[in-house]
Design an enzyme around this catalytic site. Sequence first.
Site, PDB file in Angstrom:
ATOM      1  N   ARG A  68      27.332   5.501 -36.817  1.00 54.42           N
ATOM      2  CA  ARG A  68      26.071   4.674 -36.908  1.00 54.42           C
ATOM      3  C   ARG A  68      25.070   5.432 -37.674  1.00 54.42           C
ATOM      4  O   ARG A  68      24.140   4.754 -38.440  1.00 54.42           O
ATOM      5  CB  ARG A  68      25.477   4.501 -35.551  1.00 54.42           C
ATOM      6  CG  ARG A  68      26.193   3.357 -34.640  1.00 54.42           C
ATOM      7  CD  ARG A  68      25.491   2.865 -33.155  1.00 54.42           C
ATOM      8  NE  ARG A  68      26.403   2.202 -32.601  1.00 54.42           N
ATOM      9  CZ  ARG A  68      26.540   0.884 -32.775  1.00 54.42           C
ATOM     10  NH1 ARG A  68      25.923   0.084 -33.434  1.00 54.42           N
ATOM     11  NH2 ARG A  68      27.384   0.205 -32.103  1.00 54.42           N
ATOM     12  N   MET A  93      21.593  -7.699 -35.600  1.00 56.42           N
ATOM     13  CA  MET A  93      22.766  -7.610 -34.583  1.00 56.42           C
ATOM     14  C   MET A  93      23.062  -6.075 -34.302  1.00 56.42           C
ATOM     15  O   MET A  93      24.301  -6.155 -33.796  1.00 56.42           O
ATOM     16  CB  MET A  93      23.704  -8.662 -34.737  1.00 56.42           C
ATOM     17  CG  MET A  93      23.174  -9.950 -34.626  1.00 56.42           C
ATOM     18  SD  MET A  93      22.422 -10.481 -33.287  1.00 56.42           S
ATOM     19  CE  MET A  93      23.652 -10.598 -31.914  1.00 56.42           C
ATOM     20  N   LEU A  96      20.931   0.306 -32.781  1.00 54.43           N
ATOM     21  CA  LEU A  96      20.092   1.455 -33.516  1.00 54.43           C
ATOM     22  C   LEU A  96      20.233   2.526 -32.691  1.00 54.43           C
ATOM     23  O   LEU A  96      20.268   2.562 -31.563  1.00 54.43           O
ATOM     24  CB  LEU A  96      18.816   1.177 -34.014  1.00 54.43           C
ATOM     25  CG  LEU A  96      18.641  -0.048 -34.917  1.00 54.43           C
ATOM     26  CD1 LEU A  96      17.246  -0.201 -35.132  1.00 54.43           C
ATOM     27  CD2 LEU A  96      19.335   0.233 -36.248  1.00 54.43           C
ATOM     28  N   HIS A 112      13.024 -11.326 -29.131  1.00 49.06           N
ATOM     29  CA  HIS A 112      14.142 -11.696 -28.309  1.00 49.06           C
ATOM     30  C   HIS A 112      13.954 -13.060 -27.832  1.00 49.06           C
ATOM     31  O   HIS A 112      12.746 -13.277 -27.509  1.00 49.06           O
ATOM     32  CB  HIS A 112      14.251 -10.697 -27.305  1.00 49.06           C
ATOM     33  CG  HIS A 112      15.316 -10.909 -26.303  1.00 49.06           C
ATOM     34  ND1 HIS A 112      16.637 -10.532 -26.508  1.00 49.06           N
ATOM     35  CD2 HIS A 112      15.377 -11.414 -25.059  1.00 49.06           C
ATOM     36  CE1 HIS A 112      17.321 -11.005 -25.690  1.00 49.06           C
ATOM     37  NE2 HIS A 112      16.778 -11.617 -24.719  1.00 49.06           N
ATOM     38  N   ALA A 144      12.439   0.071 -28.537  1.00 43.25           N
ATOM     39  CA  ALA A 144      12.639   1.457 -27.780  1.00 43.25           C
ATOM     40  C   ALA A 144      13.966   1.726 -27.640  1.00 43.25           C
ATOM     41  O   ALA A 144      14.987   0.900 -27.985  1.00 43.25           O
ATOM     42  CB  ALA A 144      12.131   1.239 -26.046  1.00 43.25           C
ATOM     43  N   ASP A 148      16.391  -4.468 -26.076  1.00 45.68           N
ATOM     44  CA  ASP A 148      15.613  -5.219 -25.448  1.00 45.68           C
ATOM     45  C   ASP A 148      14.701  -4.707 -24.600  1.00 45.68           C
ATOM     46  O   ASP A 148      14.143  -5.364 -23.669  1.00 45.68           O
ATOM     47  CB  ASP A 148      16.611  -6.525 -24.946  1.00 45.68           C
ATOM     48  CG  ASP A 148      17.365  -7.083 -26.143  1.00 45.68           C
ATOM     49  OD1 ASP A 148      16.663  -7.266 -27.152  1.00 45.68           O
ATOM     50  OD2 ASP A 148      18.123  -7.721 -25.696  1.00 45.68           O
ATOM     51  N   GLU A 177       9.221 -18.864 -31.248  1.00 43.39           N
ATOM     52  CA  GLU A 177       9.601 -17.808 -31.847  1.00 43.39           C
ATOM     53  C   GLU A 177       8.906 -17.565 -33.393  1.00 43.39           C
ATOM     54  O   GLU A 177       8.236 -16.468 -33.794  1.00 43.39           O
ATOM     55  CB  GLU A 177      10.940 -17.385 -32.063  1.00 43.39           C
ATOM     56  CG  GLU A 177      11.828 -17.097 -30.974  1.00 43.39           C
ATOM     57  CD  GLU A 177      13.203 -16.915 -31.227  1.00 43.39           C
ATOM     58  OE1 GLU A 177      13.456 -16.254 -31.980  1.00 43.39           O
ATOM     59  OE2 GLU A 177      13.984 -17.435 -30.735  1.00 43.39           O
TER      60      GLU A 177
HETATM   61  C1  GRF Z   1      16.455 -15.358 -32.883  1.00 41.27           C
HETATM   62  O1  GRF Z   1      16.703 -16.315 -31.623  1.00 41.27           O
HETATM   63  C2  GRF Z   1      16.107 -14.269 -32.280  1.00 41.27           C
HETATM   64  O2  GRF Z   1      15.165 -14.300 -31.025  1.00 41.27           O
HETATM   65  C3  GRF Z   1      17.230 -13.554 -31.863  1.00 41.27           C
HETATM   66  O3  GRF Z   1      18.422 -13.830 -32.795  1.00 41.27           O
HETATM   67  C4  GRF Z   1      17.939 -15.350 -33.224  1.00 41.27           C
HETATM   68  C5  GRF Z   1      17.957 -14.981 -34.879  1.00 41.27           C
HETATM   69  O4  GRF Z   1      17.698 -16.167 -35.561  1.00 41.27           O
HETATM   70  N1  GRF Z   1      17.211 -12.097 -31.873  1.00 41.27           N
HETATM   71  P1  GRF Z   1      17.205 -15.986 -37.027  1.00 41.27           P
HETATM   72  O5  GRF Z   1      18.271 -15.435 -37.687  1.00 41.27           O
HETATM   73  O6  GRF Z   1      15.653 -15.555 -36.852  1.00 41.27           O
HETATM   74  O7  GRF Z   1      17.342 -17.662 -37.453  1.00 41.27           O
END
Ligand code: GRF
Length: 225
Positions: A68, A93, A96, A112, A144, A148, A177
């Site tokens: 990593r 995804m 880190l 999140h 952090a 999450d 979001e």
């Molecule tokens: C979102 O729901 C975000 O909260 C999560 O992964 C998803 C990513 O969606 N961490 P996008 O790639 O921003 O469309």
Amino acid sequence: MIKKRVGVLISGRGSNMESLLEAAKERSYPAEIVIVVSNNPEAPGLARAEAHAIPTAVIDHRPHGKDRAAFERALEAVLEEHRVELVCLAGFMRLLTRDFVLQWQGRMLNIHPALLPSFPGLDAHGQALKAGVKISGATVHFVAPEADTGPIVAQAAVPVHDDDTPETLATRVLEVEHRIYPLALRLLAEGRVKLIGNRCHVAGIYPAADALVVPREAHLAPQVK
Ligand code: GRF
């Protein structure tokens, strides 16, 4: 206005990244997205960023295997090259390392799709439905070392409907979001976010006042006998 230089890290679709790019088009927005980095060469978000004429970079994690730190050195080099001051994880995804996270402490946000600290990790919507909560939502937080977690900058709540599936709930949550990520980045870039212990206080805004009650109190359908 001197805008904060932001790097956005993605792995997939990139809809949150695009919400940041859209917001940053506004002249008065205090941040500019200077680079979008994906660890996944196939991420559809890369084409979305290019459509906005934003520079992109791919740092494929696979050649680095389990190393990593090597992946992160490559990432750090790109962020440095673009003189990035703030990092936004947007559907990124990869976990880190502690060192990388501490390096960016207070300067790196994540989004999140749940009201943290509830339902961290994968399948947040499946977890929420399984738990039977009536309200879910989204959280923008400082990153952090533990995934999450980290001080919360902004949250938005949405109702959970009786007939929701993870997909329908995800669609409702995604809408908020796209509202709170640009908001949180704006507040951070404007220097309004003050960390007090584990709490973020936001200077110079009106407190939110509305309650979300689920099921709603008014407009009851006639009771089924
Ligand atoms: C979102 O729901 C975000 O909260 C999560 O992964 C998803 C990513 O969606 N961490 P996008 O790639 O921003 O469309």
